[in-house]
Enzyme design. Sequence first.
Site, PDB file in Angstrom:
ATOM      1  N   GLU A  83       0.878  -1.159   0.000  1.00  0.00           N
ATOM      2  CA  GLU A  83       0.000   0.000   0.000  1.00  0.00           C
ATOM      3  C   GLU A  83       0.923   1.218   0.000  1.00  0.00           C
ATOM      4  O   GLU A  83       1.867   1.283   0.783  1.00  0.00           O
ATOM      5  CB  GLU A  83      -0.884   0.006   1.244  1.00  0.00           C
ATOM      6  N   THR A 133      11.097   3.074  -0.257  1.00  0.00           N
ATOM      7  CA  THR A 133      10.851   4.482  -0.567  1.00  0.00           C
ATOM      8  C   THR A 133      11.786   5.401   0.199  1.00  0.00           C
ATOM      9  O   THR A 133      12.280   5.044   1.279  1.00  0.00           O
ATOM     10  CB  THR A 133       9.391   4.845  -0.213  1.00  0.00           C
ATOM     11  N   ASP A 134      11.990   6.606  -0.323  1.00  0.00           N
ATOM     12  CA  ASP A 134      12.779   7.602   0.403  1.00  0.00           C
ATOM     13  C   ASP A 134      12.018   8.187   1.588  1.00  0.00           C
ATOM     14  O   ASP A 134      12.616   8.846   2.449  1.00  0.00           O
ATOM     15  CB  ASP A 134      13.243   8.723  -0.534  1.00  0.00           C
ATOM     16  N   GLU A 135      10.719   7.939   1.665  1.00  0.00           N
ATOM     17  CA  GLU A 135       9.927   8.527   2.750  1.00  0.00           C
ATOM     18  C   GLU A 135      10.292   7.972   4.120  1.00  0.00           C
ATOM     19  O   GLU A 135       9.962   8.567   5.141  1.00  0.00           O
ATOM     20  CB  GLU A 135       8.433   8.359   2.473  1.00  0.00           C
ATOM     21  N   TYR A 159       2.204   5.421   6.309  1.00  0.00           N
ATOM     22  CA  TYR A 159       2.804   4.738   5.156  1.00  0.00           C
ATOM     23  C   TYR A 159       4.310   4.606   5.322  1.00  0.00           C
ATOM     24  O   TYR A 159       4.879   3.513   5.180  1.00  0.00           O
ATOM     25  CB  TYR A 159       2.482   5.491   3.866  1.00  0.00           C
ATOM     26  N   LYS A 163       6.667   1.137   5.745  1.00  0.00           N
ATOM     27  CA  LYS A 163       7.769   0.767   4.865  1.00  0.00           C
ATOM     28  C   LYS A 163       9.093   0.685   5.636  1.00  0.00           C
ATOM     29  O   LYS A 163       9.927  -0.180   5.358  1.00  0.00           O
ATOM     30  CB  LYS A 163       7.886   1.759   3.710  1.00  0.00           C
ATOM     31  N   ILE A 215      -3.870  21.775  -4.807  1.00  0.00           N
ATOM     32  CA  ILE A 215      -2.472  21.891  -4.407  1.00  0.00           C
ATOM     33  C   ILE A 215      -2.419  22.007  -2.890  1.00  0.00           C
ATOM     34  O   ILE A 215      -2.970  22.958  -2.311  1.00  0.00           O
ATOM     35  CB  ILE A 215      -1.816  23.137  -5.043  1.00  0.00           C
TER      36      ILE A 215
END
Length: 358
Positions: A83, A133-135, A159, A163, A215
Amino acid sequence: MQTVLVTGGAGFIGANFVLKARLEQWANVVNLDKLTYASNLQSLAELQDDGYNFVQGDIGDSALVANLLEQYQPDAVINFAAESHVDRSILSPQDFINTNVVGAFQLLEATRHYWQKLSPQRQSSFRFLHVSTDEVYGSLSPTDPAFREDTPYAPNSPYAASKAASDHFVRAYHHTYGLPTLTTNCSNNYGPRQFPEKLIPLMILNALEGKQLPIYGDGQNVRDWLYVTDHCEAIYLVLQQGKVGETYNVGGLNEQTNLTVIEKICTILDKLAPKSNYLHSSLMTFVKDRPGHDRRYAIDCSKISRELGWAPKESFDSGLLKTIEWYLSNSAWVEGVRTGAYQNWIKQNYESRNLQRI
């Protein structure tokens, strides 16, 4: 030719990887995908059965995974299954724990048991590659150096936390059991076949339909953008040449603010799909920022460049043009993924936010 078990191969990055793996004869592929809302078998419609097998199922189903490993005897497992949308993780974190943490653990366990029964020669050549991921690294200020492989983890969303947990399990399985693992941490991907909840396809499709272009906050959040084909080539290179137990950061070297990304999309659409009575930029609308919105991500990918010789081929401008052209030419694919569930999520996530037109 190698046989690879790909998990999540009907999602955005996974499908692009499976297509390249088969069309360029990288490997025979067994594709295990749960077929959640973001999966789309239409993305793989051009593939023939020769050298490609699809199985619907969950990486958390350890019996199924064990049976697939025994039946197909793969030389590698590549885990794309996850996810992956931050907004959804804020609304429903349990789904992210189930797939990204528990599912990844079950996949690792099944793979470990399979690997331990292989001959010493096959054990040595086997690989488990985990796509992350870089997150997981958290947020950067405008002047901070880019994320490196040794940057401490500091996840700020459910999230990212899920990860990060799976990354740690992958590392632990290498150090504890000797499982030959590899991990890649990538920046924001974009390109063909991306589910339209993500920024770039959402903006393209909204603009084409004359809808508002939402945005978050002031639009100055910065992301490094990686064209999906460049990412797939990096993954294959790491699979073939990466050092066991190592992590490789994969970035596009294309830092852009969200506002700049949307402005560039509007400029391209004004040329490729002009409206007679307005410019697409007139649709841009500021909305209330999401909780825990990281200010900046940036990837230092010098390790993969130095050790494996990889570098992105696409600039952001060239990749964005290719992406927009693909969505303009594949309206049937777009309609196939825009289900009622997707529309309900758009309503839930955006219509409750305060709008401020610019």
